[in-house]
Design a protein around this motif. Structure first.
Motif, PDB file in Angstrom:
ATOM      1  N   ALA A  19       0.841  -1.205   0.000  1.00 21.14           N
ATOM      2  CA  ALA A  19       0.000   0.000   0.000  1.00 21.14           C
ATOM      3  C   ALA A  19       0.869   1.245   0.000  1.00 21.14           C
ATOM      4  N   LEU A  21       3.813   1.523  -1.278  1.00 19.54           N
ATOM      5  CA  LEU A  21       4.341   1.656  -2.631  1.00 19.54           C
ATOM      6  C   LEU A  21       3.271   2.192  -3.578  1.00 19.54           C
ATOM      7  N   ALA A  22       2.035   1.700  -3.378  1.00 15.20           N
ATOM      8  CA  ALA A  22       0.941   2.096  -4.263  1.00 15.20           C
ATOM      9  C   ALA A  22       0.612   3.570  -4.108  1.00 15.20           C
ATOM     10  N   VAL A  23       0.805   4.112  -2.902  1.00 17.39           N
ATOM     11  CA  VAL A  23       0.591   5.549  -2.724  1.00 17.39           C
ATOM     12  C   VAL A  23       1.771   6.319  -3.312  1.00 17.39           C
ATOM     13  N   VAL A  25       3.901   5.666  -5.764  1.00 17.19           N
ATOM     14  CA  VAL A  25       4.145   5.734  -7.207  1.00 17.19           C
ATOM     15  C   VAL A  25       3.339   6.828  -7.913  1.00 17.19           C
ATOM     16  N   PRO A  26       1.980   6.833  -7.791  1.00 18.77           N
ATOM     17  CA  PRO A  26       1.269   7.920  -8.476  1.00 18.77           C
ATOM     18  C   PRO A  26       1.610   9.294  -7.894  1.00 18.77           C
ATOM     19  N   THR A  27       1.863   9.336  -6.568  1.00 21.03           N
ATOM     20  CA  THR A  27       2.245  10.624  -5.967  1.00 21.03           C
ATOM     21  C   THR A  27       3.533  11.144  -6.593  1.00 21.03           C
ATOM     22  N   MET A  29       4.605  10.459  -9.517  1.00 20.80           N
ATOM     23  CA  MET A  29       4.301  10.908 -10.884  1.00 20.80           C
ATOM     24  C   MET A  29       3.807  12.347 -10.866  1.00 20.80           C
ATOM     25  N   LEU A  30       2.881  12.626  -9.907  1.00 24.65           N
ATOM     26  CA  LEU A  30       2.335  13.983  -9.814  1.00 24.65           C
ATOM     27  C   LEU A  30       3.430  14.963  -9.405  1.00 24.65           C
ATOM     28  N   ILE A  32       6.636  14.692 -10.073  1.00 29.07           N
ATOM     29  CA  ILE A  32       7.495  14.950 -11.234  1.00 29.07           C
ATOM     30  C   ILE A  32       6.873  16.052 -12.090  1.00 29.07           C
ATOM     31  N   GLY A  33       5.560  15.935 -12.297  1.00 31.03           N
ATOM     32  CA  GLY A  33       4.865  16.964 -13.066  1.00 31.03           C
ATOM     33  C   GLY A  33       5.019  18.336 -12.436  1.00 31.03           C
ATOM     34  N   LEU A  36       8.459  19.643 -12.882  1.00 29.68           N
ATOM     35  CA  LEU A  36       8.638  20.136 -14.251  1.00 29.68           C
ATOM     36  C   LEU A  36       8.071  21.541 -14.409  1.00 29.68           C
ATOM     37  N   VAL A  41       9.453  23.738 -17.582  1.00 29.48           N
ATOM     38  CA  VAL A  41       9.247  22.869 -18.742  1.00 29.48           C
ATOM     39  C   VAL A  41       7.752  22.769 -19.007  1.00 29.48           C
ATOM     40  N   ARG A  42       6.989  22.670 -17.904  1.00 28.23           N
ATOM     41  CA  ARG A  42       5.539  22.557 -18.026  1.00 28.23           C
ATOM     42  C   ARG A  42       4.928  23.950 -17.819  1.00 28.23           C
ATOM     43  N   PRO A  43       4.092  24.395 -18.728  1.00 29.39           N
ATOM     44  CA  PRO A  43       3.535  25.741 -18.587  1.00 29.39           C
ATOM     45  C   PRO A  43       2.518  25.827 -17.454  1.00 29.39           C
TER      46      PRO A  43
ATOM     47  N   LEU B  63       3.112  14.433 -19.079  1.00 27.25           N
ATOM     48  CA  LEU B  63       3.825  14.995 -17.932  1.00 27.25           C
ATOM     49  C   LEU B  63       4.178  16.463 -18.144  1.00 27.25           C
ATOM     50  N   THR B  64       4.376  16.870 -19.394  1.00 29.13           N
ATOM     51  CA  THR B  64       4.762  18.258 -19.641  1.00 29.13           C
ATOM     52  C   THR B  64       3.565  19.127 -20.000  1.00 29.13           C
ATOM     53  N   GLU B  66       0.081  21.299 -19.198  1.00 29.66           N
ATOM     54  CA  GLU B  66      -0.382  22.120 -18.088  1.00 29.66           C
ATOM     55  C   GLU B  66      -1.466  21.384 -17.299  1.00 29.66           C
ATOM     56  N   LEU B  83      -5.620   9.327  -7.133  1.00 32.38           N
ATOM     57  CA  LEU B  83      -4.978   8.340  -6.254  1.00 32.38           C
ATOM     58  C   LEU B  83      -6.005   7.330  -5.753  1.00 32.38           C
ATOM     59  N   PHE B  86      -6.574   4.820  -8.390  1.00 34.19           N
ATOM     60  CA  PHE B  86      -5.410   3.978  -8.683  1.00 34.19           C
ATOM     61  C   PHE B  86      -5.136   2.954  -7.576  1.00 34.19           C
ATOM     62  N   LEU B  87      -5.262   3.418  -6.325  1.00 31.26           N
ATOM     63  CA  LEU B  87      -4.846   2.610  -5.178  1.00 31.26           C
ATOM     64  C   LEU B  87      -5.526   1.239  -5.088  1.00 31.26           C
ATOM     65  N   PHE B  90      -4.429  -1.260  -7.683  1.00 37.45           N
ATOM     66  CA  PHE B  90      -3.058  -1.736  -7.526  1.00 37.45           C
ATOM     67  C   PHE B  90      -2.928  -2.677  -6.337  1.00 37.45           C
ATOM     68  N   LEU B  91      -3.670  -2.401  -5.252  1.00 34.81           N
ATOM     69  CA  LEU B  91      -3.566  -3.227  -4.040  1.00 34.81           C
ATOM     70  C   LEU B  91      -3.970  -4.677  -4.294  1.00 34.81           C
ATOM     71  N   ALA B 227      -0.747  15.360 -15.788  1.00 32.98           N
ATOM     72  CA  ALA B 227      -0.306  14.241 -14.949  1.00 32.98           C
ATOM     73  C   ALA B 227      -1.470  13.578 -14.225  1.00 32.98           C
ATOM     74  N   VAL B 231      -2.880   9.472 -14.437  1.00 36.05           N
ATOM     75  CA  VAL B 231      -3.056   8.462 -13.384  1.00 36.05           C
ATOM     76  C   VAL B 231      -4.363   7.697 -13.597  1.00 36.05           C
TER      77      VAL B 231
END
Lengths: 134, 379
Positions: A19, A21-23, A25-27, A29-30, A32-33, A36, A41-43, B63-64, B66, B83, B86-87, B90-91, B227, B231
């Motif tokens: 669990a 890990l599952a929280v 990973v998507p976090t 990802m967000l 990283i956005g 950016l 890089v991201r407007p 990812l890039t 807006e 989230l 997704f959660l 995945f669980l 982003a 997800v």
């Protein structure tokens, strides 16, 4: 017994690790956005029109939450009844073989009565029109 | 548990995660390619060799892009909703075995755990709909909730009849039980119910009314971009893979294969490949259905769930239990099940689902079109 308890907790400990890990990973990802957008890089150029809620290209008429169909409640009520019944069926299904060796027809008959009562309710709901959408 | 064990588990979990991500990337491309083939197009073919790098290009673009937060949205719920979708999806993967010993935790009530956790994603969709403060998103979220809980009942019931046959809810034992014959042969009605309800749980065509773009313009996801949207996308493809894997485990015999002349690690890899080939076939069927059938209306969807699948799943459980109790030969279930599947298709063809008669659409057969074409008719 202690060993059994240990494996039991190990199994659910694995779920806890998973669990986390599952929280994560998507976090990430967000995040990283978000990083950016810090790096330009991201407007990020909000404007009044862009931030208004979408309504088929028109100006927004209904602000925030609007009315919705009452039928979702009756569907949810039906679901709760059936779902509780299904929970009772789980242990019955898992031990059906061993129990019918011991108690005979009673095991099958009892569940027939149990499901039968629910089926009566289901027929009543149908006759009352709760299963119709329009 | 010692620290080394915990680190080992963490590594295994990360490996599983990487595996799922790779599968999702492949699936996004595979679906577009498959749909393109069905519609006589080429599909993505510019990025990399024949479009093979398209998923990476998509991920980079998302990812890039807006990330827009609508001014009137409920910020916290809006951000957390992806989230929450997704959660749970995945669980589930904790307890799904991919080969005989390739599993993180072989829970005794594995199937019960799966049904209990997987339905939680309804919450996420409702949160997305509510948090957006958009009327389309709200309607879409409610539709998703109504659809998912309606099809949850037949979905669980199909699982229950497998539990009766195998006398266990442990996925490994269920697969071991299919060493001789896969349960699909004993449970054709169960397989039909499971796959149909599974498609509805995924919200894939023909059951994708909650993100029907012509009615609710994308449903709960209408306000999402970048982003956060990715997800949701990830969760959707992961769940598609999960349903295909569960179908193979419960009905098609999992990793059970004709006797392979291997042993040890090679045998594990071989049975894993065998398992993935079966899964790929099921996924292909899911894509095929998407390329073939139009979307149901909400009233058809609800009446199909409550008036056909729910009673059919009751009958299936009763049938399975009685045949097991009276020790009747297995072909009895098969024959009676096919009878019921035939009855279901008869009712669908007759248009009993459509409510009133004016709604029924005349079905044009391909053979009719061909006959007209060969008579030189203009199309």
């Amino acid at each position: 017994m202690a060993d059994e308890m240990n494996t039991y907790f190990t199994q659910y400990g694995i779920i806890a690790i998973f669990a986390a890990l599952a929280v994560a990973v998507p976090t990430s990802m967000l995040l990283i956005g978000w990083a950016l957008s810090l790096l330009k890089v991201r407007p990020k150029k909000p404007s009044f029109v862009k931030n208004s809620i979408y309504e088929c290209g028109f100006e927004t008429i209904t602000e925030r939450w609007s009315q919705f169909n009452f039928r979702y409640y009756s569907i949810a009520l039906l679901f709760v009844i059936f779902d509780v019944e299904v929970v009772f069926l789980f242990p019955w299904a898992a031990s059906f073989g061993t129990m019918s060796e011991e108690f005979g027809l009673f095991v099958l008959g009892e569940m027939t009565v149990f499901i039968g009562i629910l089926v009566l309710g289901w027929i009543y709901a149908w006759k009352k029109g709760s299963l119709e959408w329009s | 548990m010692s620290l080394a064990e915990i680190i080992g588990l963490f590594l295994k979990a990360s490996l599983l995660l990487a595996f799922i991500f790779i599968v999702v990337l492949i699936l996004t491309l595979a679906e577009r390619k498959a749909l393109a083939r069905i519609q006589q197009r080429k599909g993505p073919n510019r990025v990399g060799f024949k479009g093979i790098l398209q998923p990476f290009a998509d991920a980079l673009k998302l990812l890039t892009k807006e990330d827009i937060l609508p001014a009137s949205a409920n910020k916290r719920i809006f951000w957390v909703a992806p989230l929450a979708v997704f959660l749970p999806g995945f669980l589930i993967w904790v307890t799904i075995p991919l080969a005989k010993d390739v599993v993180l935790a072989n829970l005794d009530m594995g199937l019960f755990y799966i049904t209990a956790i997987s339905v939680l994603s309804v919450m996420g969709l409702l949160m997305a709909g509510w948090g957006s403060a958009n009327k389309w998103a709200m309607i879409g979220g409610l539709r998703a909730a109504g659809q998912l809980i309606s099809y949850e009942i037949p979905f669980i019931m199909a699982i229950l009849s497998i539990g009766i046959l195998a006398q266990s809810f442990n996925l490994k034992e269920i697969v071991d039980d299919q060493a001789r014959w896969p349960f699909a042969i004993k449970q054709p009605l169960g397989l039909f119910i499971f796959l149909t309800a599974g498609l509805a749980e995924l919200g894939r065509t023909p059951f994708d009314i909650h993100h029907a773009e012509s009615e609710v313009v994308g449903g709960p996801f209408v306000e999402y971009s970048g982003a956060h949207w990715s997800v949701f996308y990830l969760a959707e493809y992961m769940n598609t893979f999960t349903i295909a894997v569960l179908t193979v485990l419960l009905f098609l015999g999992g990793w059970q294969s004709p006797t392979l002349p291997f042993s040890g690690t090679v045998h594990t890899v071989a049975s894993l490949s065998w398992f993935l080939i079966k899964t790929a076939l099921v996924i292909w069927v899911i894509f095929w259905i998407r390329g073939t059938y139009p979307r149901l209306r909400i009233d058809q969807l609800m009446s199909f769930g409550w008036k056909i699948l729910v009673p059919a799943s009751f009958i299936n459980i009763f049938l399975t239990a009685s045949v097991l109790y009276y020790a009747l030969p297995d072909w009895v279930i098969t024959v009676v099940s096919f009878g019921f599947i035939g009855a279901i298709f008869y009712f669908i063809r007759r248009g009993s689902l459509a409510g009133n008669k004016q709604d029924t659409v005349k079905i044009i057969k391909t053979s009719d079109i061909r006959a007209q074409l060969s008579n030189g008719a203009e199309v």
